[in-house]
Design a protein around this motif. Structure first.
Motif, PDB file in Angstrom:
ATOM      1  N   LEU A 138      -0.427  13.774  -2.915  1.00 40.65           N
ATOM      2  CA  LEU A 138      -1.776  13.778  -2.248  1.00 40.65           C
ATOM      3  C   LEU A 138      -2.627  13.136  -3.202  1.00 40.65           C
ATOM      4  O   LEU A 138      -3.757  12.286  -2.646  1.00 40.65           O
ATOM      5  CB  LEU A 138      -2.310  15.323  -2.019  1.00 40.65           C
ATOM      6  CG  LEU A 138      -1.608  15.823  -0.910  1.00 40.65           C
ATOM      7  CD1 LEU A 138      -2.023  17.499  -0.929  1.00 40.65           C
ATOM      8  CD2 LEU A 138      -1.997  15.409   0.478  1.00 40.65           C
ATOM      9  N   LEU A 139      -2.802  13.246  -4.431  1.00 44.58           N
ATOM     10  CA  LEU A 139      -3.404  12.568  -5.466  1.00 44.58           C
ATOM     11  C   LEU A 139      -3.262  11.062  -5.407  1.00 44.58           C
ATOM     12  O   LEU A 139      -4.217  10.397  -5.526  1.00 44.58           O
ATOM     13  CB  LEU A 139      -3.230  13.149  -6.739  1.00 44.58           C
ATOM     14  CG  LEU A 139      -3.872  14.530  -7.185  1.00 44.58           C
ATOM     15  CD1 LEU A 139      -3.610  14.945  -8.413  1.00 44.58           C
ATOM     16  CD2 LEU A 139      -5.528  14.629  -6.995  1.00 44.58           C
ATOM     17  N   LYS A 140      -1.878  10.716  -5.139  1.00 44.04           N
ATOM     18  CA  LYS A 140      -1.794   9.378  -5.278  1.00 44.04           C
ATOM     19  C   LYS A 140      -2.224   8.681  -4.031  1.00 44.04           C
ATOM     20  O   LYS A 140      -2.598   7.795  -4.134  1.00 44.04           O
ATOM     21  CB  LYS A 140      -0.359   9.151  -5.289  1.00 44.04           C
ATOM     22  CG  LYS A 140       0.303   7.704  -5.316  1.00 44.04           C
ATOM     23  CD  LYS A 140       1.664   7.604  -5.884  1.00 44.04           C
ATOM     24  CE  LYS A 140       2.133   6.061  -6.202  1.00 44.04           C
ATOM     25  NZ  LYS A 140       3.511   6.001  -6.211  1.00 44.04           N
ATOM     26  N   LEU A 141      -2.278   9.347  -2.885  1.00 43.38           N
ATOM     27  CA  LEU A 141      -2.685   8.784  -1.670  1.00 43.38           C
ATOM     28  C   LEU A 141      -3.966   8.662  -1.473  1.00 43.38           C
ATOM     29  O   LEU A 141      -4.624   7.738  -1.197  1.00 43.38           O
ATOM     30  CB  LEU A 141      -2.421   9.902  -0.414  1.00 43.38           C
ATOM     31  CG  LEU A 141      -0.861   9.886  -0.085  1.00 43.38           C
ATOM     32  CD1 LEU A 141      -0.649  11.215   0.786  1.00 43.38           C
ATOM     33  CD2 LEU A 141      -0.371   8.438   0.598  1.00 43.38           C
ATOM     34  N   LEU A 180       0.978  -1.079   0.074  1.00 44.59           N
ATOM     35  CA  LEU A 180      -0.050   0.041  -0.025  1.00 44.59           C
ATOM     36  C   LEU A 180       0.893   1.281  -0.244  1.00 44.59           C
ATOM     37  O   LEU A 180       1.635   1.481   0.934  1.00 44.59           O
ATOM     38  CB  LEU A 180      -0.788   0.061   1.033  1.00 44.59           C
ATOM     39  CG  LEU A 180      -1.750   1.011   1.380  1.00 44.59           C
ATOM     40  CD1 LEU A 180      -3.054   1.234   0.249  1.00 44.59           C
ATOM     41  CD2 LEU A 180      -2.278   1.116   2.914  1.00 44.59           C
ATOM     42  N   TYR A 181       0.692   2.185  -0.967  1.00 41.70           N
ATOM     43  CA  TYR A 181       1.465   3.323  -1.045  1.00 41.70           C
ATOM     44  C   TYR A 181       0.774   4.347   0.092  1.00 41.70           C
ATOM     45  O   TYR A 181      -0.434   4.828  -0.269  1.00 41.70           O
ATOM     46  CB  TYR A 181       1.395   3.945  -2.530  1.00 41.70           C
ATOM     47  CG  TYR A 181       1.936   5.432  -2.390  1.00 41.70           C
ATOM     48  CD1 TYR A 181       3.341   5.435  -2.351  1.00 41.70           C
ATOM     49  CD2 TYR A 181       1.433   6.349  -2.299  1.00 41.70           C
ATOM     50  CE1 TYR A 181       3.863   6.773  -2.430  1.00 41.70           C
ATOM     51  CE2 TYR A 181       1.909   7.896  -2.425  1.00 41.70           C
ATOM     52  CZ  TYR A 181       3.162   7.830  -2.619  1.00 41.70           C
ATOM     53  OH  TYR A 181       3.818   9.025  -2.377  1.00 41.70           O
ATOM     54  N   TRP A 182       1.311   4.408   1.109  1.00 39.07           N
ATOM     55  CA  TRP A 182       0.545   5.500   2.164  1.00 39.07           C
ATOM     56  C   TRP A 182       1.962   5.840   3.125  1.00 39.07           C
ATOM     57  O   TRP A 182       2.236   5.105   3.986  1.00 39.07           O
ATOM     58  CB  TRP A 182      -0.358   4.445   3.114  1.00 39.07           C
ATOM     59  CG  TRP A 182      -1.720   4.901   3.538  1.00 39.07           C
ATOM     60  CD1 TRP A 182      -1.685   6.437   3.893  1.00 39.07           C
ATOM     61  CD2 TRP A 182      -2.806   4.659   3.603  1.00 39.07           C
ATOM     62  NE1 TRP A 182      -2.852   6.785   4.034  1.00 39.07           N
ATOM     63  CE2 TRP A 182      -3.857   5.756   3.875  1.00 39.07           C
ATOM     64  CE3 TRP A 182      -3.460   3.583   2.946  1.00 39.07           C
ATOM     65  CZ2 TRP A 182      -5.165   5.605   4.161  1.00 39.07           C
ATOM     66  CZ3 TRP A 182      -4.825   3.177   3.333  1.00 39.07           C
ATOM     67  CH2 TRP A 182      -5.734   4.261   3.854  1.00 39.07           C
ATOM     68  N   PRO A 227      -1.192  15.135  11.587  1.00 36.56           N
ATOM     69  CA  PRO A 227      -2.221  14.966  10.579  1.00 36.56           C
ATOM     70  C   PRO A 227      -1.779  16.272   9.411  1.00 36.56           C
ATOM     71  O   PRO A 227      -2.355  16.189   8.382  1.00 36.56           O
ATOM     72  CB  PRO A 227      -3.590  15.111  10.830  1.00 36.56           C
ATOM     73  CG  PRO A 227      -3.451  15.982  12.050  1.00 36.56           C
ATOM     74  CD  PRO A 227      -2.025  15.433  13.079  1.00 36.56           C
ATOM     75  N   LEU A 228      -1.039  17.270  10.005  1.00 35.38           N
ATOM     76  CA  LEU A 228      -0.959  18.558   9.069  1.00 35.38           C
ATOM     77  C   LEU A 228       0.731  18.302   8.568  1.00 35.38           C
ATOM     78  O   LEU A 228       1.394  18.760   9.296  1.00 35.38           O
ATOM     79  CB  LEU A 228      -1.016  19.845  10.104  1.00 35.38           C
ATOM     80  CG  LEU A 228      -2.431  20.219  10.884  1.00 35.38           C
ATOM     81  CD1 LEU A 228      -2.280  21.260  11.591  1.00 35.38           C
ATOM     82  CD2 LEU A 228      -3.507  20.318   9.718  1.00 35.38           C
ATOM     83  N   ARG A 229       0.399  17.980   7.377  1.00 30.48           N
ATOM     84  CA  ARG A 229       1.790  17.470   6.698  1.00 30.48           C
ATOM     85  C   ARG A 229       1.613  18.072   5.332  1.00 30.48           C
ATOM     86  O   ARG A 229       0.941  18.161   4.670  1.00 30.48           O
ATOM     87  CB  ARG A 229       1.880  15.755   6.712  1.00 30.48           C
ATOM     88  CG  ARG A 229       2.126  15.288   7.879  1.00 30.48           C
ATOM     89  CD  ARG A 229       2.364  13.927   7.631  1.00 30.48           C
ATOM     90  NE  ARG A 229       1.480  13.025   7.168  1.00 30.48           N
ATOM     91  CZ  ARG A 229       0.532  12.342   7.597  1.00 30.48           C
ATOM     92  NH1 ARG A 229       0.337  12.469   8.877  1.00 30.48           N
ATOM     93  NH2 ARG A 229      -0.587  11.723   6.587  1.00 30.48           N
ATOM     94  N   LEU A 230       2.749  18.704   5.194  1.00 33.15           N
ATOM     95  CA  LEU A 230       2.984  19.239   3.785  1.00 33.15           C
ATOM     96  C   LEU A 230       3.434  18.267   2.680  1.00 33.15           C
ATOM     97  O   LEU A 230       4.270  17.527   2.837  1.00 33.15           O
ATOM     98  CB  LEU A 230       4.055  20.561   3.629  1.00 33.15           C
ATOM     99  CG  LEU A 230       3.801  21.550   4.555  1.00 33.15           C
ATOM    100  CD1 LEU A 230       5.021  22.552   4.511  1.00 33.15           C
ATOM    101  CD2 LEU A 230       2.492  22.384   4.221  1.00 33.15           C
ATOM    102  N   ARG A 231       2.494  18.073   1.478  1.00 40.28           N
ATOM    103  CA  ARG A 231       2.934  17.123   0.436  1.00 40.28           C
ATOM    104  C   ARG A 231       2.695  17.889  -0.640  1.00 40.28           C
ATOM    105  O   ARG A 231       1.739  19.077  -0.922  1.00 40.28           O
ATOM    106  CB  ARG A 231       1.775  16.102   0.651  1.00 40.28           C
ATOM    107  CG  ARG A 231       2.130  15.096   2.020  1.00 40.28           C
ATOM    108  CD  ARG A 231       1.092  14.101   1.805  1.00 40.28           C
ATOM    109  NE  ARG A 231       1.139  13.146   2.761  1.00 40.28           N
ATOM    110  CZ  ARG A 231       2.132  12.293   2.967  1.00 40.28           C
ATOM    111  NH1 ARG A 231       2.937  11.847   1.970  1.00 40.28           N
ATOM    112  NH2 ARG A 231       2.055  11.509   3.918  1.00 40.28           N
TER     113      ARG A 231
END
Length: 386
Positions: free
Chosen positions: A95-98, A77-79, A86-90
Motif C-alpha cells: 500500500l505504501l509503495k502504491l 508504473l508500479y500499480w 476497490p476492496l482488495r487486501l494488501r
C-alpha cells in the motif's frame, strides 16, 4: 532526429501527450500504441510524449524512465491491482509503495510540463487502473483506443473482467473513441464520438524494388504473429502436410499450447522462430515467398484489424488469407479464401503468378499506409476543445 511531421495533426494547445498501454512490451512487437506514440512525438506542436506501461518486474517510475528521443519517454508504473474490486487486501508495504507511485506520477508529469490545459490523455483499455488514471491525470482531452474486443476472449484471461467492467462506461470518459474494426465501431459509436482507422506500417518494413525473388523449388510460406485463439493451427498443419515441398516459417510467440500440442512443430518442413524483436521481422519477411493469414472467423477475430496484413504487403510478397474482417482496404491485392482446399490452391496460384510488377504494386500500396495518416485521422475527429 526524424523529420517533424503532421503540422496540423495536434491542436496547438494539446502539446503534451500521456499514453497508457496495458502491457510492458515497448520495443518488442512494434504494437499500435508504440507506432502512435512515436508518430505523435514527431508532430510539430507536440513538446512531450510520455508512454506509461505497467511494471512487469517491480520497477517504479523513478527507476524506469527511458528516454527514447528529446520528445518521447517511456516509464514503468508500479500499480498492481488484484482485480476490479476497490476492496482488495494488501500488505502495508504494498500500500505504501502504491501511494508513493501516485505521488511520483504527479511529480513526473509536472516536471515534464504536463498541465491540465495542455494534456491529451490517450488510453488503451482494458487497463487495470483505468479509473484511477482518469482521476489522477487532469487532461484537456481524452482519447480511448480499442484495438481488440477483450470481452470476447476466454473468461479466464486477465483482460476479460476489466473489459466487461470498463467498456460500457467509456462514453463517460472519452472525448473520442478510436477503433480498428467495423465490429468495434458498431459497438462503441453509440457512447461517444467514434473514428475507425485501419492499421498501418512502419517504413522499416518497406521492401526495395530489387528485393523481388521468384519462388524456387522449395518456396517459403510464412506467418508472423501471435499464436493463440484466433490462429487456425489446423490449417497451418494441413498446409505443411499437403505441400511437403514448401517450407513453413513461423514467427511469433505462443500464448497457449495449441501450437505446441498440434504436432505441427514436429514436421520436417516447419521452422518456428518464436518471438523476435520487431526490428528483426523485416529480415524474416525477406526469406518468405508468400505470407499467410490463417485466422479463424470468430467474434474475437472480427473485432481485430490484422497489423501483419500491412507488414506483409510492405514486404512485396503475395498474401493468402482466410475470410476474416479487416482486409477490405487491401482486398484487391491479396487472395481471400474461406475453404481450406481453396486456400491451398490459392497458395499454388499466387506463387506461380507472382511478378516484379505485382511486387512493386504491393510495396507502393503499403508506402501510402502510414501511421502519420492514421494519427491525422484520429486527431481530426477529436472534438475541438475550448
Amino acid at each position: 532526429m526524424p523529420s517533424r511531421t503532421g503540422a496540423d495533426s495536434v491542436p496547438q494547445h494539446l502539446s503534451h501527450v500521456l499514453l497508457f498501454w496495458f502491457g510492458d512490451d515497448w520495443g518488442v512487437y512494434g504494437r499500435t500504441y508504440e507506432q502512435i506514440a512515436t508518430t505523435l512525438s514527431r508532430c510539430h506542436h507536440v513538446q512531450q510524449v510520455l508512454v506509461v506501461l505497467p511494471s512487469s518486474k517491480g520497477e517504479t517510475l523513478t527507476t524506469s524512465l527511458q528516454i527514447v528521443s528529446d520528445r518521447l519517454a517511456v516509464a514503468r508504473l508500479y500499480w498492481r491491482p488484484g482485480g476490479i474490486s476497490p476492496l482488495r487486501l494488501r500488505s502495508l508495504g504494498s500500500l505504501l509503495k502504491l501511494q508513493r507511485e501516485r505521488f511520483a506520477l504527479r511529480r513526473q508529469i509536472r516536471s515534464l510540463g504536463f498541465r491540465e490545459r495542455n494534456t491529451l490523455l490517450w488510453l488503451f483499455p482494458p487497463h487495470p487502473v483505468l479509473d484511477e488514471l482518469v482521476r489522477q491525470v487532469p487532461a484537456a482531452a481524452r482519447i480511448i483506443q480499442i484495438v481488440d474486443d477483450f470481452t470476447l476472449v476466454d473468461k479466464t484471461d486477465w483482460y476479460y473482467p476489466f473489459a466487461v467492467d470498463q467498456y460500457p462506461r467509456l462514453g463517460s470518459i472519452a472525448d473520442l473513441i478510436a477503433v480498428t474494426s467495423k465490429a468495434n465501431e458498431q459497438k462503441f459509436s453509440s457512447q461517444a464520438a467514434c473514428v475507425r482507422i485501419d492499421q498501418a506500417v512502419s517504413s522499416a518494413f518497406l521492401a526495395e524494388p530489387t528485393d523481388f525473388q521468384p519462388a524456387g523449388a522449395q518456396p517459403v510460406l510464412g506467418y508472423v504473429g501471435t499464436f493463440w485463439d484466433r490462429t487456425d493451427v489446423e490449417l497451418l498443419r494441413r498446409i505443411a502436410l499437403e505441400r511437403p515441398h514448401c517450407r513453413l516459417l513461423l514467427v511469433g510467440p505462443e500464448l497457449n499450447r495449441r501450437l505446441s500440442d498440434s504436432g505441427l512443430l514436429g514436421l520436417g518442413n516447419v521452422e518456428w522462430l518464436g518471438s523476435l524483436p520487431n526490428d528483426q521481422v523485416p529480415m524474416q519477411l525477406k526469406r518468405m515467398n508468400l505470407c499467410l493469414i490463417p485466422h479463424l472467423d470468430t467474434p474475437f477475430s472480427r473485432s481485430m484489424s490484422p497489423l501483419k496484413l500491412f507488414q506483409y504487403i510492405a514486404s512485396g510478397k503475395p498474401v493468402v488469407s482466410s475470410a476474416v474482417e479487416g482486409l477490405e482496404l487491401a482486398g484487391d491485392l491479396i487472395r481471400i479464401e474461406k475453404d481450406p482446399a481453396r486456400f491451398l490452391q490459392a497458395i499454388d496460384e499466387e506463387l506461380a503468378s507472382d511478378s516484379p510488377e505485382k511486387f512493386r504494386a504491393r510495396v507502393a500500396f503499403a508506402a501510402a499506409q502510414t501511421w502519420e495518416s492514421r494519427v491525422e485521422r484520429i486527431l481530426a475527429a477529436l472534438p475541438v476543445q475550448p
